[in-house]
Design a protein around this motif. Structure first.
Motif, PDB file in Angstrom:
ATOM      1  N   GLU A 318       0.834  -1.212   0.000  1.00  0.00           N
ATOM      2  CA  GLU A 318       0.000   0.000   0.000  1.00  0.00           C
ATOM      3  C   GLU A 318       0.860   1.250   0.000  1.00  0.00           C
ATOM      4  OE1 GLU A 318      -3.431   2.271   2.694  1.00  0.00           O
ATOM      5  OE2 GLU A 318      -2.392   0.506   3.488  1.00  0.00           O
ATOM      6  N   LYS A 319       1.961   1.230   0.760  1.00  0.00           N
ATOM      7  CA  LYS A 319       2.848   2.395   0.832  1.00  0.00           C
ATOM      8  C   LYS A 319       3.448   2.690  -0.540  1.00  0.00           C
ATOM      9  CE  LYS A 319       2.485   2.789   5.333  1.00  0.00           C
ATOM     10  NZ  LYS A 319       1.759   3.902   5.964  1.00  0.00           N
ATOM     11  N   PHE A 320       3.840   1.626  -1.247  1.00  0.00           N
ATOM     12  CA  PHE A 320       4.404   1.869  -2.581  1.00  0.00           C
ATOM     13  C   PHE A 320       3.350   2.476  -3.506  1.00  0.00           C
ATOM     14  CE2 PHE A 320       5.510   0.969  -6.931  1.00  0.00           C
ATOM     15  CZ  PHE A 320       6.834   1.379  -6.977  1.00  0.00           C
ATOM     16  N   THR A 321       2.127   2.026  -3.382  1.00  0.00           N
ATOM     17  CA  THR A 321       1.050   2.584  -4.204  1.00  0.00           C
ATOM     18  C   THR A 321       0.891   4.076  -3.937  1.00  0.00           C
ATOM     19  OG1 THR A 321      -0.121   0.464  -4.252  1.00  0.00           O
ATOM     20  CG2 THR A 321      -1.412   2.429  -4.750  1.00  0.00           C
ATOM     21  N   VAL A 322       1.047   4.487  -2.681  1.00  0.00           N
ATOM     22  CA  VAL A 322       0.958   5.915  -2.340  1.00  0.00           C
ATOM     23  C   VAL A 322       2.087   6.689  -3.013  1.00  0.00           C
ATOM     24  CG1 VAL A 322       1.042   7.605  -0.460  1.00  0.00           C
ATOM     25  CG2 VAL A 322      -0.211   5.460  -0.146  1.00  0.00           C
ATOM     26  N   VAL A 323       3.311   6.154  -2.966  1.00  0.00           N
ATOM     27  CA  VAL A 323       4.435   6.806  -3.645  1.00  0.00           C
ATOM     28  C   VAL A 323       4.141   6.946  -5.132  1.00  0.00           C
ATOM     29  CG1 VAL A 323       6.848   6.521  -4.365  1.00  0.00           C
ATOM     30  CG2 VAL A 323       6.204   6.055  -2.001  1.00  0.00           C
ATOM     31  N   GLU A 324       3.735   5.857  -5.732  1.00  0.00           N
ATOM     32  CA  GLU A 324       3.492   5.806  -7.170  1.00  0.00           C
ATOM     33  C   GLU A 324       2.401   6.798  -7.583  1.00  0.00           C
ATOM     34  OE1 GLU A 324       3.539   2.029 -10.151  1.00  0.00           O
ATOM     35  OE2 GLU A 324       2.219   1.885  -8.398  1.00  0.00           O
ATOM     36  N   THR A 325       1.287   6.756  -6.878  1.00  0.00           N
ATOM     37  CA  THR A 325       0.161   7.635  -7.205  1.00  0.00           C
ATOM     38  C   THR A 325       0.523   9.097  -6.997  1.00  0.00           C
ATOM     39  OG1 THR A 325      -1.401   5.903  -6.536  1.00  0.00           O
ATOM     40  CG2 THR A 325      -2.251   8.150  -6.677  1.00  0.00           C
ATOM     41  N   ALA A 400       7.148   5.573   6.342  1.00  0.00           N
ATOM     42  CA  ALA A 400       6.400   6.707   6.881  1.00  0.00           C
ATOM     43  C   ALA A 400       4.898   6.474   6.707  1.00  0.00           C
ATOM     44  CB  ALA A 400       6.823   8.003   6.180  1.00  0.00           C
ATOM     45  N   SER A 401       4.100   7.372   7.273  1.00  0.00           N
ATOM     46  CA  SER A 401       2.646   7.260   7.119  1.00  0.00           C
ATOM     47  C   SER A 401       2.254   7.613   5.687  1.00  0.00           C
ATOM     48  CB  SER A 401       1.930   8.200   8.087  1.00  0.00           C
ATOM     49  OG  SER A 401       2.135   9.555   7.699  1.00  0.00           O
ATOM     50  N   ASN A 402       1.050   7.208   5.295  1.00  0.00           N
ATOM     51  CA  ASN A 402       0.559   7.530   3.951  1.00  0.00           C
ATOM     52  C   ASN A 402       0.549   9.034   3.709  1.00  0.00           C
ATOM     53  OD1 ASN A 402       0.171   4.804   3.661  1.00  0.00           O
ATOM     54  ND2 ASN A 402      -2.057   4.888   3.513  1.00  0.00           N
ATOM     55  N   GLU A 403       0.115   9.786   4.704  1.00  0.00           N
ATOM     56  CA  GLU A 403       0.057  11.248   4.570  1.00  0.00           C
ATOM     57  C   GLU A 403       1.449  11.835   4.407  1.00  0.00           C
ATOM     58  OE1 GLU A 403      -1.775  15.168   6.910  1.00  0.00           O
ATOM     59  OE2 GLU A 403      -1.580  13.242   7.948  1.00  0.00           O
ATOM     60  N   GLU A 404       2.396  11.366   5.216  1.00  0.00           N
ATOM     61  CA  GLU A 404       3.768  11.875   5.116  1.00  0.00           C
ATOM     62  C   GLU A 404       4.373  11.555   3.761  1.00  0.00           C
ATOM     63  OE1 GLU A 404       5.473  11.746   9.687  1.00  0.00           O
ATOM     64  OE2 GLU A 404       5.265   9.858   8.578  1.00  0.00           O
ATOM     65  N   ILE A 405       4.135  10.351   3.268  1.00  0.00           N
ATOM     66  CA  ILE A 405       4.670   9.977   1.970  1.00  0.00           C
ATOM     67  C   ILE A 405       4.087  10.864   0.873  1.00  0.00           C
ATOM     68  CG2 ILE A 405       4.689   8.163   0.209  1.00  0.00           C
ATOM     69  CD1 ILE A 405       4.872   6.118   2.490  1.00  0.00           C
ATOM     70  N   ALA A 406       2.776  11.074   0.908  1.00  0.00           N
ATOM     71  CA  ALA A 406       2.129  11.896  -0.123  1.00  0.00           C
ATOM     72  C   ALA A 406       2.659  13.335  -0.099  1.00  0.00           C
ATOM     73  CB  ALA A 406       0.613  11.889   0.089  1.00  0.00           C
ATOM     74  N   ILE A 407       2.759  13.912   1.094  1.00  0.00           N
ATOM     75  CA  ILE A 407       3.285  15.283   1.211  1.00  0.00           C
ATOM     76  C   ILE A 407       4.739  15.335   0.773  1.00  0.00           C
ATOM     77  CG2 ILE A 407       3.850  17.144   2.831  1.00  0.00           C
ATOM     78  CD1 ILE A 407       1.398  16.254   4.471  1.00  0.00           C
ATOM     79  N   GLY A 408       5.508  14.317   1.167  1.00  0.00           N
ATOM     80  CA  GLY A 408       6.907  14.259   0.778  1.00  0.00           C
ATOM     81  C   GLY A 408       7.086  14.219  -0.726  1.00  0.00           C
TER      82      GLY A 408
END
Length: 427
Positions: A318-325, A400-408
């Motif tokens: 799921e975390k990788f999907t957040v990075v990718e998206t 990191a959390s999904n939110e942190e990854i997205a903001i990052g």
């Protein structure tokens, strides 16, 4: 006191790869002056409640058993704790149709120690003075391989072939068999699958081809399976663990929630295992028996394999999907950025083609906007060629959390746009 160091002492007292960068990261976090950072550098696995509870339960069982005193209060066999060896043999024989005996298995204090043993038992100078090389067939690969040998010139890595889908901003490394050399000068071959840092998974066919190249020269092939099935099962694509006469399947329980106990596992040919065991006996007698004892329970019960596929794998996938998206949404499409296909492990790997800065300079720019990643140039140990690609990549942790990854990723995209725009304006 400033004692005189030997050649080996001078070499082994220096930090290499990511460990050297972590010193800068730690100092940055400490000197933040109130600035909050999104830390996307960590290699430490997330403490997942279900995984922690598994190890708590196994510890409670050990404490309540008559075996506790034998485990903690006595030395053991250099090969490892027998119930753990038996649990591994039974699990792998049943799961993969093997015929392992206890003589095919060695328990080490983490897999890093295992590679140190191999690097200095099979790599380096022979008694007749010939140099045996440690071959990394697919670079980039795990940065820790750069520090395992006492003979630095023994380590040799090969550039990959690049499988690029520019329109989708994706790419994948593949072994370049037109360049790869495994011959009578090779001591052993080593690669990670899934790969830290890229998330790459060599195909079954690629693995078998590498093993076949090594076979005529009696060369062991060590496959670092720290992220592979059956535990921690951090492969996001289908893959089959490889076994064979010259293959040593190397595992770690660190990403299965037990990094503090340093439990490494080698499964392979009896003669190879015997050499590695003797090296371990001379170095440290044996691995920690507490970690081995609770691991034996988790493996024998089937709980570790189940929690790996049901909890650990989906969490990081799921975390990788957040990075990718997030990158697909935020990154400028006209810039040649390429994300390595996410096939496993706990990292994403981003290639910024023709990056106007070095990866280290880009890392410093990201720190200014509160994002910490790891510069990619640390992950090319043994690759001596001056290849610009080495300074164009970064590793992004999925811890990191999904939110942190997205903001990052949003902040990263802005810095990328600025860097390429400034470079274009100055031309």
């Amino acid at each position: 006191m400033n004692p005189v160091l030997t050649q080996f002492g001078a070499q082994m007292s220096q930090l290499t790869g990511v460990r050297a960068i972590m010193k800068d990261i730690i100092e940055t976090l400490r000197a933040g002056d109130g600035q909050e950072f999104i830390n996307l550098s960590a290699g430490n696995p997330v403490i997942l409640p279900e995984v922690e509870q598994l190890w708590r339960d196994c510890t409670a069982e050990l404490l309540a058993s008559n075996e506790y005193g034998e485990v903690v209060c006595r030395y053991g066999s250099s090969q490892g704790y027998q119930p753990l060896i038996q649990a591994i043999a039974q699990d792998f024989n049943q799961r993969y149709g093997l015929k392992l005996s206890d003589r095919n298995i060695l328990i080490t204090p983490g897999s890093q120690a295992l590679y140190f043993y191999a690097a200095n038992a099979f790599g380096g100078y022979t008694t007749s003075g010939n140099l045996k090389q440690i071959v990394l067939p697919l670079s980039p690969d795990y940065t820790g391989y750069g520090g395992v040998t006492l003979i630095p010139e023994a380590l040799v890595a090969y550039k990959p072939a690049l499988d690029i889908d520019a329109s989708a901003h994706r790419f994948k490394y593949r072994p370049d068999f037109s360049q790869l050399e495994i011959n009578e000068t090779t001591g052993f071959v080593l690669f990670s699958r899934p790969c830290n840092p890229t998330g790459n998974v060599l195909t079954d066919e690629e693995v078998q081809k590498i093993a076949a190249l090594a076979t005529p020269h009696n060369v062991p092939v060590l496959i670092d399976s720290a992220y592979a099935s059956p535990f921690p099962a951090l492969n996001f694509t289908d893959m089959t663990p490889a076994f064979g006469d010259n293959i040593v399947h190397c595992m770690s329980l660190s990403k299965a929630g037990l990094p503090g106990e340093r439990v490494g596992i080698a499964i392979g040919d009896e003669q190879v295992i015997r050499v590695l065991e003797s090296f371990q006996t001379n170095l440290c007698i044996h691995s920690s028996r507490y970690g081995q004892a609770i691991a034996a329970q988790a493996i024998a019960s089937g709980a570790l394999a189940e929690i790996s596929t049901q909890v650990i794998r989906p969490y990081y996938q799921e975390k990788f999907t957040v990075v990718e998206t997030s990158l697909d949404q935020a990154m400028p499409q006209e810039i040649p950025w390429l994300l390595h296909r996410g096939e496993g492990a706990i990292f994403a790997w981003l290639w910024l083609q023709d990056l106007p800065l070095t990866d280290w300079e880009f890392y410093q720019r990201l720190k200014q906007v509160g994002v910490i990643v790891v510069p990619g140039s640390s992950f090319f140990p043994g690759l001596r060629e001056d290849w610009p690609h080495k300074q164009q990549c970064i590793r992004i942790s999925l811890t990191a959390s999904n939110e942190e990854i997205a903001i990052g990723m949003q902040r990263l995209a802005k810095v990328v746009a600025e860097v390429y725009q400034l470079a274009a304006a100055s031309e």
